[in-house]
Motif scaffolding. Structure first.
Motif, PDB file in Angstrom:
ATOM      1  N   VAL A 292      -3.413 -39.977  28.753  1.00  0.00           N
ATOM      2  CA  VAL A 292      -3.679 -40.609  27.463  1.00  0.00           C
ATOM      3  C   VAL A 292      -3.071 -42.003  27.452  1.00  0.00           C
ATOM      4  O   VAL A 292      -2.075 -42.279  28.129  1.00  0.00           O
ATOM      5  N   TRP A 293      -3.684 -42.876  26.665  1.00  0.00           N
ATOM      6  CA  TRP A 293      -3.177 -44.233  26.497  1.00  0.00           C
ATOM      7  C   TRP A 293      -2.775 -44.428  25.050  1.00  0.00           C
ATOM      8  O   TRP A 293      -3.426 -43.916  24.132  1.00  0.00           O
ATOM      9  N   ASP A 297       4.093 -49.408  19.457  1.00  0.00           N
ATOM     10  CA  ASP A 297       5.114 -50.405  19.745  1.00  0.00           C
ATOM     11  C   ASP A 297       6.141 -49.876  20.740  1.00  0.00           C
ATOM     12  O   ASP A 297       6.634 -48.748  20.607  1.00  0.00           O
ATOM     13  N   ASN A 298       6.462 -50.699  21.726  1.00  0.00           N
ATOM     14  CA  ASN A 298       7.471 -50.399  22.740  1.00  0.00           C
ATOM     15  C   ASN A 298       7.111 -49.208  23.628  1.00  0.00           C
ATOM     16  O   ASN A 298       7.938 -48.729  24.390  1.00  0.00           O
ATOM     17  N   GLN A 299       5.870 -48.727  23.512  1.00  0.00           N
ATOM     18  CA  GLN A 299       5.435 -47.595  24.343  1.00  0.00           C
ATOM     19  C   GLN A 299       4.065 -47.833  24.948  1.00  0.00           C
ATOM     20  O   GLN A 299       3.464 -46.908  25.508  1.00  0.00           O
ATOM     21  N   VAL A 300       3.528 -49.042  24.827  1.00  0.00           N
ATOM     22  CA  VAL A 300       2.169 -49.331  25.263  1.00  0.00           C
ATOM     23  C   VAL A 300       1.989 -48.940  26.729  1.00  0.00           C
ATOM     24  O   VAL A 300       2.773 -49.339  27.595  1.00  0.00           O
ATOM     25  N   GLY A 301       0.965 -48.139  27.001  1.00  0.00           N
ATOM     26  CA  GLY A 301       0.696 -47.789  28.377  1.00  0.00           C
ATOM     27  C   GLY A 301      -0.010 -46.463  28.544  1.00  0.00           C
ATOM     28  O   GLY A 301      -0.411 -45.815  27.576  1.00  0.00           O
ATOM     29  N   LEU A 302      -0.154 -46.066  29.794  1.00  0.00           N
ATOM     30  CA  LEU A 302      -0.851 -44.847  30.187  1.00  0.00           C
ATOM     31  C   LEU A 302       0.168 -43.774  30.539  1.00  0.00           C
ATOM     32  O   LEU A 302       1.146 -44.041  31.250  1.00  0.00           O
ATOM     33  N   PRO A 317       6.056 -37.174  27.999  1.00  0.00           N
ATOM     34  CA  PRO A 317       5.115 -38.044  28.707  1.00  0.00           C
ATOM     35  C   PRO A 317       5.739 -38.702  29.940  1.00  0.00           C
ATOM     36  O   PRO A 317       6.900 -39.097  29.923  1.00  0.00           O
ATOM     37  N   GLN A 318       4.949 -38.813  30.991  1.00  0.00           N
ATOM     38  CA  GLN A 318       5.322 -39.561  32.190  1.00  0.00           C
ATOM     39  C   GLN A 318       4.436 -40.804  32.262  1.00  0.00           C
ATOM     40  O   GLN A 318       3.212 -40.691  32.287  1.00  0.00           O
ATOM     41  N   ARG A 319       5.047 -41.970  32.296  1.00  0.00           N
ATOM     42  CA  ARG A 319       4.238 -43.189  32.408  1.00  0.00           C
ATOM     43  C   ARG A 319       3.633 -43.269  33.808  1.00  0.00           C
ATOM     44  O   ARG A 319       4.320 -43.045  34.813  1.00  0.00           O
ATOM     45  N   LEU A 320       2.344 -43.603  33.873  1.00  0.00           N
ATOM     46  CA  LEU A 320       1.659 -43.822  35.144  1.00  0.00           C
ATOM     47  C   LEU A 320       1.139 -45.249  35.182  1.00  0.00           C
ATOM     48  O   LEU A 320       0.673 -45.781  34.181  1.00  0.00           O
ATOM     49  N   GLY A 321       1.199 -45.848  36.362  1.00  0.00           N
ATOM     50  CA  GLY A 321       0.575 -47.139  36.558  1.00  0.00           C
ATOM     51  C   GLY A 321       1.456 -48.314  36.210  1.00  0.00           C
ATOM     52  O   GLY A 321       2.462 -48.207  35.511  1.00  0.00           O
ATOM     53  N   HIS A 327      -7.962 -47.585  30.920  1.00  0.00           N
ATOM     54  CA  HIS A 327      -8.916 -46.478  31.002  1.00  0.00           C
ATOM     55  C   HIS A 327      -8.558 -45.574  32.170  1.00  0.00           C
ATOM     56  O   HIS A 327      -8.257 -46.062  33.265  1.00  0.00           O
ATOM     57  N   ALA A 328      -8.608 -44.239  31.975  1.00  0.00           N
ATOM     58  CA  ALA A 328      -8.119 -43.337  33.020  1.00  0.00           C
ATOM     59  C   ALA A 328      -8.875 -42.022  33.025  1.00  0.00           C
ATOM     60  O   ALA A 328      -9.524 -41.638  32.054  1.00  0.00           O
ATOM     61  N   ASP A 329      -8.748 -41.306  34.158  1.00  0.00           N
ATOM     62  CA  ASP A 329      -9.323 -39.973  34.302  1.00  0.00           C
ATOM     63  C   ASP A 329      -8.452 -39.193  35.276  1.00  0.00           C
ATOM     64  O   ASP A 329      -7.684 -39.771  36.059  1.00  0.00           O
TER      65      ASP A 329
END
Length: 408
Positions: A292-293, A297-302, A317-321, A327-329
């Motif tokens: 999920v994306w 605020d202060n958490q923007v990301g995938l 949540p684990q941040r990826l990328g 956009h992700a799958d």
């Protein structure tokens, strides 16, 4: 009523600034399986097919076959073409496209993020796309089906039961050969889209169990359907307030639904639409996994999240990328979870891949999947009998081309 297209455009302008401020956060995978090999591949036979600009595509795996539906315009033309093709070897080789737009000359509103959709159950195939209604960019859904593995096609019945505007549909076929559809529409004309559902037991000739899953959702984000290890139907969608992702579930084949959980409780308050849905998959141990994306605020990301209790609760949540992942799958295949996403950087948008061999506990460093010199967006990934298949759009001088990689 909000003008979501204007809001979405304004949001995208702000997005680049927000994303550039994100710190890169990657985890390292413990390697018990050899890393996947990446084999770039073009689904089109460029020697026998003229250059085409890809507008929309979907890919679906059933048993040994990979099915694909896509919308193109020939180079230098605005005339859209809808076609179907299949692969029996995991995406290495494809059949010649069967063009459907000549038999069904409906105007097409399908585009990336609001894609044409396909599902399959044996020789039964169902394709759905959005046509043009009274206003450009809007319109009802249109269905076609095949009972002979795509050799011949017939017009089906709208799952919506009306000619009102519908969009962001998703299809899934279960083990009993029933086809499930979700989509967004504003049937109450109150300015709010809702998540709707219907089921077909005859490949789209008729629909049943038509109902509302959630009467208030984000208006411009795609939905994802998945069958859990327990046989329950799951739909991942972006909610209205807050704009976090939500999971709804049916334990009775679509007869009834309940909103089960929030997938990433970021409490993102945003009066617009990010034009970004999520990814949903089931791992080898039966756990649900999502990508999920958020623009909070202060958490923007995938982010990757997993649920060991069928979607009732989700691990942190684990941040990826890297910064800019959007956009992700996600899919489970070849004994591992594999995530793909696009990311906006100083040299444009690129597509990346990462894998986890321990059911999402750790992830490998991201690896560039698209061509180094090209702008690439909107990746999809599916598990095949021989590995995984990733597909995305890549910009070329003649338009957007369909690019792919076989992962083994």
């Amino acid at each position: 009523m909000f003008n979501f297209k204007v809001l979405g455009f304004a949001y995208c302008l702000v997005l680049a600034g927000l994303l550039s401020a994100c710190d890169e956060q990657l985890t390292i995978s413990s390697t018990h399986l050899p890393a996947l090999s990446v084999n770039p591949h073009n689904p089109f036979d460029t020697q026998t097919q003229p250059a085409q600009n890809l507008l929309s595509f979907d890919v679906y795996v059933d048993r040994q076959t990979v099915h694909a539906a896509f919308v193109t315009t020939p180079s230098g033309s605005k005339q859209t073409s809808i076609a179907y093709m299949r692969s029996e070897d995991g995406g290495w080789h494809w059949s010649s496209p069967v063009v459907l737009s000549q038999q069904f000359p409906q105007p097409v509103e399908a585009k990336v993020g609001n894609d044409i959709q396909i599902a399959a159950a044996g020789d039964k195939l169902l394709i759905v796309w959005q046509t043009t209604g009274e206003l450009p960019g809007m319109g009802p859904l249109f269905t076609v089906y095949s009972n002979d593995a795509g050799k011949t096609w017939q017009q089906g019945v709208k799952p919506t039961g009306s000619d009102a505007d519908q969009s962001h549909h998703e299809l899934l076929a279960d083990q009993e050969g029933r086809f499930h559809a979700v989509w967004l529409d504003d049937r109450d004309e109150n300015g709010y889209q809702g998540v709707r559902y219907a089921r077909s037991s005859d490949v789209g000739k008729s629909w049943e169990l038509a109902q509302t899953i959630d009467d208030s959702s984000c208006s411009c984000c795609w939905n994802r359907l998945a069958i859990g290890a327990d046989g329950k139907l799951n739909v991942l969608y972006r909610d209205m307030k807050p704009r976090d992702m939500a999971l709804a579930q049916s334990a009775d084949g679509g007869a009834s639904w309940q909103r089960l959980s929030t997938v990433g409780e970021f409490n993102w308050i945003f009066d617009g639409c990010p034009h970004n849905g999520g990814g949903l998959s089931v791992a080898g141990d039966g756990a649900l996994h999502s990508l999920v994306w958020t623009g909070a605020d202060n958490q923007v990301g995938l982010y990757h999240m997993q649920s060991a209790d069928g979607g009732k609760s989700w691990a942190p949540p684990q941040r990826l990328g890297e910064a800019g992942a959007f956009h992700a799958d996600i899919a489970f295949g070849a004994g591992r979870l594999v995530a793909v996403w696009d990311a906006l950087g100083p040299e444009g948008s690129k597509v990346f891949v990462s894998e986890s061999v321990d059911n999402g506990e750790h992830w490998s460093a991201s690896k560039l999947l698209s061509s180094a010199g090209a702008s690439a967006t909107f990746p999809r990934i599916v598990a095949t009998p021989t590995g995984l298949l990733a597909m995305w759009l890549e910009q070329t001088p003649t338009g957007k081309q369909w690019s792919a990689a076989v992962l083994q």
